[in-house]
Design a protein around this motif. Structure first.
Motif, short mmCIF file in Angstrom:
data_model
loop_
_atom_site.label_atom_id
_atom_site.label_comp_id
_atom_site.label_asym_id
_atom_site.label_seq_id
_atom_site.Cartn_x
_atom_site.Cartn_y
_atom_site.Cartn_z
N PRO A 107 55.83 43.78 95.34
CA PRO A 107 55.19 43.47 94.07
C PRO A 107 55.92 44.11 92.90
CG PRO A 107 53.57 44.23 95.68
CD PRO A 107 54.93 44.46 96.28
N ILE A 108 55.83 43.45 91.76
CA ILE A 108 56.37 43.97 90.51
C ILE A 108 55.18 44.20 89.59
CG2 ILE A 108 57.83 43.46 88.51
CD1 ILE A 108 59.42 41.54 90.38
N GLY A 109 55.06 45.39 89.07
CA GLY A 109 53.92 45.72 88.21
C GLY A 109 53.90 44.92 86.93
N SER A 110 52.70 44.62 86.46
CA SER A 110 52.51 43.90 85.20
C SER A 110 52.56 44.86 84.03
CB SER A 110 51.17 43.16 85.22
OG SER A 110 51.18 42.15 86.21
N ILE A 111 52.73 44.30 82.85
CA ILE A 111 52.72 45.07 81.60
C ILE A 111 51.51 44.58 80.81
CG2 ILE A 111 53.99 45.63 79.50
CD1 ILE A 111 56.57 44.79 81.07
N ARG A 112 50.66 45.51 80.38
CA ARG A 112 49.40 45.13 79.73
C ARG A 112 49.23 45.78 78.37
NH1 ARG A 112 48.71 46.17 85.10
NH2 ARG A 112 47.90 44.43 86.31
N GLN A 113 48.51 45.07 77.50
CA GLN A 113 48.19 45.61 76.19
C GLN A 113 46.77 45.21 75.83
OE1 GLN A 113 51.00 45.40 72.80
NE2 GLN A 113 49.50 44.02 71.90
N PRO A 114 45.95 46.17 75.42
CA PRO A 114 44.59 45.80 74.99
C PRO A 114 44.62 45.09 73.64
CG PRO A 114 44.97 48.13 74.61
CD PRO A 114 46.20 47.60 75.31
N LEU A 115 43.67 44.21 73.43
CA LEU A 115 43.52 43.56 72.13
C LEU A 115 42.29 44.07 71.40
CD1 LEU A 115 44.42 39.88 73.09
CD2 LEU A 115 45.85 41.57 71.93
N THR A 116 41.59 44.99 72.03
CA THR A 116 40.38 45.58 71.47
C THR A 116 40.48 47.09 71.60
OG1 THR A 116 37.98 45.76 71.72
CG2 THR A 116 39.21 45.25 73.70
N GLY A 117 39.72 47.79 70.79
CA GLY A 117 39.70 49.25 70.87
C GLY A 117 38.67 49.76 71.87
N SER A 118 38.15 48.91 72.71
CA SER A 118 37.11 49.28 73.66
C SER A 118 37.60 50.29 74.69
CB SER A 118 36.63 48.02 74.41
OG SER A 118 35.93 48.36 75.58
N PRO A 119 36.86 51.40 74.87
CA PRO A 119 37.24 52.35 75.91
C PRO A 119 37.12 51.75 77.31
CG PRO A 119 35.32 53.15 74.65
CD PRO A 119 35.74 51.84 74.06
N LEU A 120 36.23 50.77 77.47
CA LEU A 120 36.07 50.11 78.77
C LEU A 120 37.33 49.31 79.12
CD1 LEU A 120 33.88 49.81 80.98
CD2 LEU A 120 33.19 47.70 79.84
N PRO A 132 25.40 42.28 71.69
CA PRO A 132 26.46 43.29 71.76
C PRO A 132 27.55 42.84 72.73
CG PRO A 132 24.30 44.30 71.98
CD PRO A 132 24.09 42.81 72.05
N CYS A 133 28.80 43.10 72.37
CA CYS A 133 29.91 42.69 73.22
C CYS A 133 29.87 43.48 74.53
CB CYS A 133 31.24 42.93 72.50
SG CYS A 133 32.64 42.17 73.36
N PRO A 134 30.11 42.80 75.66
CA PRO A 134 30.09 43.51 76.95
C PRO A 134 31.20 44.53 77.11
CG PRO A 134 30.60 41.17 77.26
CD PRO A 134 30.30 41.37 75.82
N CYS A 135 32.20 44.52 76.23
CA CYS A 135 33.29 45.49 76.35
C CYS A 135 32.87 46.88 75.84
CB CYS A 135 34.55 45.02 75.62
SG CYS A 135 34.56 45.32 73.84
N GLN A 136 31.65 46.96 75.32
CA GLN A 136 31.07 48.21 74.84
C GLN A 136 31.76 48.77 73.60
OE1 GLN A 136 30.90 50.83 78.26
NE2 GLN A 136 29.31 49.60 79.22
N SER A 137 32.30 47.87 72.78
CA SER A 137 32.94 48.31 71.54
C SER A 137 31.93 48.69 70.47
CB SER A 137 33.84 47.19 70.99
OG SER A 137 33.03 46.07 70.61
N GLY A 138 30.67 48.23 70.65
CA GLY A 138 29.65 48.46 69.64
C GLY A 138 29.54 47.31 68.65
N LEU A 139 30.43 46.33 68.75
CA LEU A 139 30.41 45.17 67.86
C LEU A 139 29.66 44.01 68.50
CD1 LEU A 139 34.17 45.18 66.81
CD2 LEU A 139 32.24 46.04 65.47
N LYS A 140 29.26 43.06 67.66
CA LYS A 140 28.69 41.82 68.20
C LYS A 140 29.80 41.06 68.92
CE LYS A 140 25.01 41.10 64.86
NZ LYS A 140 24.43 40.16 63.89
N TYR A 141 29.42 40.30 69.94
CA TYR A 141 30.38 39.53 70.74
C TYR A 141 31.25 38.64 69.86
CZ TYR A 141 32.12 36.16 74.17
OH TYR A 141 32.92 35.33 74.92
N LYS A 142 30.64 37.96 68.86
CA LYS A 142 31.40 37.03 68.02
C LYS A 142 32.44 37.74 67.15
CE LYS A 142 28.08 36.90 64.21
NZ LYS A 142 27.10 36.08 63.51
N LYS A 143 32.27 39.03 66.90
CA LYS A 143 33.20 39.80 66.08
C LYS A 143 34.20 40.59 66.93
CE LYS A 143 31.01 39.55 61.93
NZ LYS A 143 31.60 39.04 60.76
N CYS A 144 34.07 40.47 68.25
CA CYS A 144 34.92 41.26 69.16
C CYS A 144 35.61 40.33 70.16
CB CYS A 144 34.06 42.32 69.86
SG CYS A 144 35.01 43.56 70.74
#
Length: 193
Positions: free
Chosen positions: A114-127, A176-188
């Motif tokens: 396997p070759i590892g993937s490279i990832r980047q978050p698009l949200t500031g969510s700690p989750l 609330p967004c399930p990513c636990q950012s504290g924002l509404k889903y539509k804004k996150c």
């Protein structure tokens, strides 16, 4: 929540990740024309067989995947370059893609491991940050394995599954967004992209 798929446009965040991996190379959209005999998600052996049967050459690099407004991932991938010079993704994908976003990288070499993937978050969510950290650790375990067999710690596996389940939870636009950012889903994570 939406599934991981081909990005509909090449955003600044996608270019940031691509330039970090392969400076100066622009990702391109490549049509998917899955070979009837192709193995699901097994691009490297599929392309080798296509070359044996039809000529052309293998082009290695990264498939670019976006998961809503959660993350962007570069996954090691190979496409077929036909004898006429056209790039084609001949590998069937479980998500039924008609095209993929592909970043050429001649430094990607598949040696049966396997070759590892490279990832980047698009949200500031700690989750999301925790999930990316766990997935990177999982990739490291897979890549470090002497053969194709590896065992993930049970706690790691369960936590990855738990977070993914939380992030796939169906919610209303104003919930609330399930990513636990504290924002509404539509804004996150539910923002249109």
């Amino acid at each position: 929540m939406k599934r991981e798929t081909t990005p509909v446009e090449i955003t600044d965040r996608i270019m940031e990740l691509c330039n970090g991996a392969v400076p100066g190379t622009m990702p391109v959209y490549v049509p998917v024309e899955a070979a009837g005999w192709g193995l699901m998600n097994e691009c490297f052996p599929n392309v080798r067989r296509m070359i044996q049967e039809h000529g052309g050459q293998q082009v290695n690099g990264w498939a670019v995947w976006q998961w809503a407004n959660i993350s962007v991932t570069l996954e090691a991938h190979a496409v077929w370059e036909s004898p006429e010079g056209e790039l084609v993704d001949i590998t069937p994908h479980d998500c039924g893609e008609r095209e993929i976003l592909f970043l050429r990288d001649d430094k990607v070499v598949y040696c049966g491991k396997p070759i590892g993937s490279i990832r980047q978050p698009l949200t500031g969510s700690p989750l999301v940050a925790e999930l990316i950290e766990l997935l990177n650790e999982r990739d490291w375990i897979m890549c470090a394995s002497a053969d194709k067999t590896y065992v993930l710690p049970k706690e790691m596996y369960l936590r990855i599954m738990q977070i993914q389940e939380m992030l796939h939870k169906e919610v209303g636009r104003n919930d609330p967004c399930p990513c636990q950012s504290g924002l509404k889903y539509k804004k996150c994570c539910g923002r249109s992209w």
